[in-house]
Motif scaffolding. Structure first.
Motif, mmCIF file in Angstrom:
data_model
loop_
_atom_site.group_PDB
_atom_site.id
_atom_site.type_symbol
_atom_site.label_atom_id
_atom_site.label_comp_id
_atom_site.label_asym_id
_atom_site.label_seq_id
_atom_site.Cartn_x
_atom_site.Cartn_y
_atom_site.Cartn_z
ATOM 1 N N ASN A 57 -9.665 -21.699 -15.385
ATOM 2 C CA ASN A 57 -9.089 -21.388 -16.689
ATOM 3 C C ASN A 57 -9.443 -22.509 -17.667
ATOM 4 O O ASN A 57 -9.461 -23.681 -17.297
ATOM 5 N N ASP A 58 -9.713 -22.152 -18.921
ATOM 6 C CA ASP A 58 -10.111 -23.160 -19.913
ATOM 7 C C ASP A 58 -9.062 -24.251 -20.084
ATOM 8 O O ASP A 58 -9.387 -25.392 -20.422
ATOM 9 N N ASN A 59 -7.793 -23.900 -19.867
ATOM 10 C CA ASN A 59 -6.706 -24.851 -20.099
ATOM 11 C C ASN A 59 -6.178 -25.501 -18.830
ATOM 12 O O ASN A 59 -5.107 -26.106 -18.852
ATOM 13 N N ASP A 60 -6.891 -25.376 -17.706
ATOM 14 C CA ASP A 60 -6.595 -26.246 -16.573
ATOM 15 C C ASP A 60 -6.818 -27.688 -17.024
ATOM 16 O O ASP A 60 -7.707 -27.954 -17.848
ATOM 17 N N TRP A 61 -6.054 -28.621 -16.480
ATOM 18 C CA TRP A 61 -6.181 -29.987 -17.000
ATOM 19 C C TRP A 61 -5.823 -31.028 -15.957
ATOM 20 O O TRP A 61 -5.133 -30.758 -14.984
ATOM 21 N N ILE A 62 -6.366 -32.235 -16.166
ATOM 22 C CA ILE A 62 -6.074 -33.413 -15.348
ATOM 23 C C ILE A 62 -5.411 -34.437 -16.259
ATOM 24 O O ILE A 62 -5.906 -34.729 -17.346
ATOM 25 N N THR A 82 -10.299 -29.011 -18.251
ATOM 26 C CA THR A 82 -11.503 -28.726 -17.447
ATOM 27 C C THR A 82 -12.441 -27.742 -18.129
ATOM 28 O O THR A 82 -13.580 -27.583 -17.697
ATOM 29 N N ASN A 83 -11.965 -27.031 -19.157
ATOM 30 C CA ASN A 83 -12.795 -26.078 -19.912
ATOM 31 C C ASN A 83 -13.438 -25.033 -19.011
ATOM 32 O O ASN A 83 -14.590 -24.638 -19.204
ATOM 33 N N ALA A 105 -3.207 -32.795 -11.288
ATOM 34 C CA ALA A 105 -3.909 -31.570 -11.693
ATOM 35 C C ALA A 105 -2.906 -30.462 -11.982
ATOM 36 O O ALA A 105 -1.942 -30.264 -11.228
ATOM 37 N N PHE A 106 -3.167 -29.704 -13.079
ATOM 38 C CA PHE A 106 -2.303 -28.600 -13.483
ATOM 39 C C PHE A 106 -3.176 -27.420 -13.923
ATOM 40 O O PHE A 106 -4.280 -27.602 -14.426
ATOM 41 N N PHE A 107 -2.649 -26.204 -13.783
ATOM 42 C CA PHE A 107 -3.331 -25.000 -14.228
ATOM 43 C C PHE A 107 -2.767 -24.538 -15.579
ATOM 44 O O PHE A 107 -1.563 -24.685 -15.861
ATOM 45 N N LYS A 108 -3.624 -23.959 -16.415
ATOM 46 C CA LYS A 108 -3.262 -23.142 -17.582
ATOM 47 C C LYS A 108 -2.238 -23.804 -18.511
ATOM 48 O O LYS A 108 -1.273 -23.174 -18.952
ATOM 49 N N ASP A 109 -2.452 -25.084 -18.786
ATOM 50 C CA ASP A 109 -1.594 -25.824 -19.717
ATOM 51 C C ASP A 109 -0.136 -25.875 -19.261
ATOM 52 O O ASP A 109 0.778 -26.055 -20.076
#
Length: 315
Positions: A57-62, A82-83, A105-109
């Motif tokens: 997902n574009d809004n997954d993030w570290i 992660t875009n 690490a997290f998914f989808k904001d």
């Protein structure tokens, strides 16, 4: 009339049956993995975090958080999205405050934690060396196989330890070894390269016929200097021919301080159970060929083979 009523009855039954069946949503299993280049960083080091198996997902993030802090947006020190990439690497800016931290690490904001890895920020004077590979339980996941047929492996019983790294030389004729392996170091503080070279008397490489035998290989580093990028190579083959350090463009080559070959009688070599300690002061080596140049950072370690253990940079 009875026929029409019967047909309508059948349609009703079939319709009810299809509508009562719930559409199942497939469950996607994620096994997110975070790894850090080092277990500790200096206050001026960039922080390298590798990620695997994100949801794309574009809004997954570290995010970087202080250790033991809650998963709240106000506690984020650094964040990168992660875009849509499933696997990748982030290089975060240095953290100036000494202490313990985590990459999370997290998914989808969201703030639902999927994985985390801890590391420490330390002062420059508190750390005498950084260990990049000791193969005690497994080898580093940061190795890259650039070329050759054989991946990096772990063998039991390294230098006074539980394990060692095996990198297989692959000579396709008398002049070409096509193997190369790389490991990032990204160190601007410690400039002495050290490792133990074996010495694995019970290990059989896939392309030789005797246990403990290993052919010529070279080790080296890629560095950033005040005059630009350089590659520096050490090879015991140069020792055999009495070759002095020499320069070829941006590549600097040196005889090794120790013998690399094990077992072969027709070339200079050491016994198959012999471990030796490789140690070079990188800046001193640089000055042998470029006296006015200066090491800014040691970026990457590379090798074309070797039974290796305890690869580190020290003060």
């Amino acid at each position: 009339m009875k026929i029409i009523i019967y047909i309508l009855f059948l349609i009703t039954i079939i319709g009810c049956g299809s509508s009562s069946k719930k559409e199942e949503t497939p469950q996607v299993s994620h096994n997110v993995e975070l790894t850090t280049q080092n277990k500790s960083y200096f206050t001026n080091d960039k922080i390298i975090i590798n990620f695997k198996n994100m949801s794309e997902n574009d809004n997954d993030w570290i995010g970087i958080f202080k250790k033991n802090s809650k998963n709240e947006f106000k506690n984020i020190i650094h964040r990168r999205d992660t875009n849509g990439f499933k696997n990748g690497k982030f290089i975060f800016d240095p953290i100036k405050e000494i202490g313990s931290y985590e990459a999370r690490a997290f998914f989808k904001d969201s703030l639902k934690l999927e994985a985390s890895i801890s590391f420490d920020i330390v002062s420059k004077n508190s750390k005498k060396f950084i260990m990049y590979e000791d193969a005690e339980n497994k080898i580093s996941s940061n190795w890259r196989q650039i070329s050759g047929s054989y991946p990096p492996l772990r063998a039991k019983n390294g230098f006074k330890s539980r394990g060692a790294l095996v990198l297989t030389p692959e000579w396709i004729d008398n002049y070409r070894n096509i193997s190369e392996y790389q490991l990032d170091m990204n160190n601007s503080n410690q400039k002495i390269l050290e490792m133990d070279m074996g010495g694995l008397k019970d290990y059989l490489l896939p392309n030789v016929h005797q246990k403990g035998f290993i052919q010529h290989y070279k080790v080296g580093i890629r560095v950033t200097t005040s005059d630009g990028e350089r590659g520096m190579i050490w090879d015991s083959f140069f020792n055999h021919g009495g070759v002095e350090p020499f320069k070829d463009g941006k590549w600097l080559s040196y005889p090794s301080p120790v013998e690399h070959v094990r077992g072969f009688e027709n070339v200079p070599s050491l016994p198959i159970d012999k471990w030796v300690h490789f140690r070079v002061d990188v800046e001193e080596e640089l000055h042998k060929l470029e006296p006015s140049n200066k090491i800014i950072s040691i970026d990457t370690f590379f090798a074309t083979g070797g039974f290796l253990d305890n690869i580190k940079l020290s003060n």
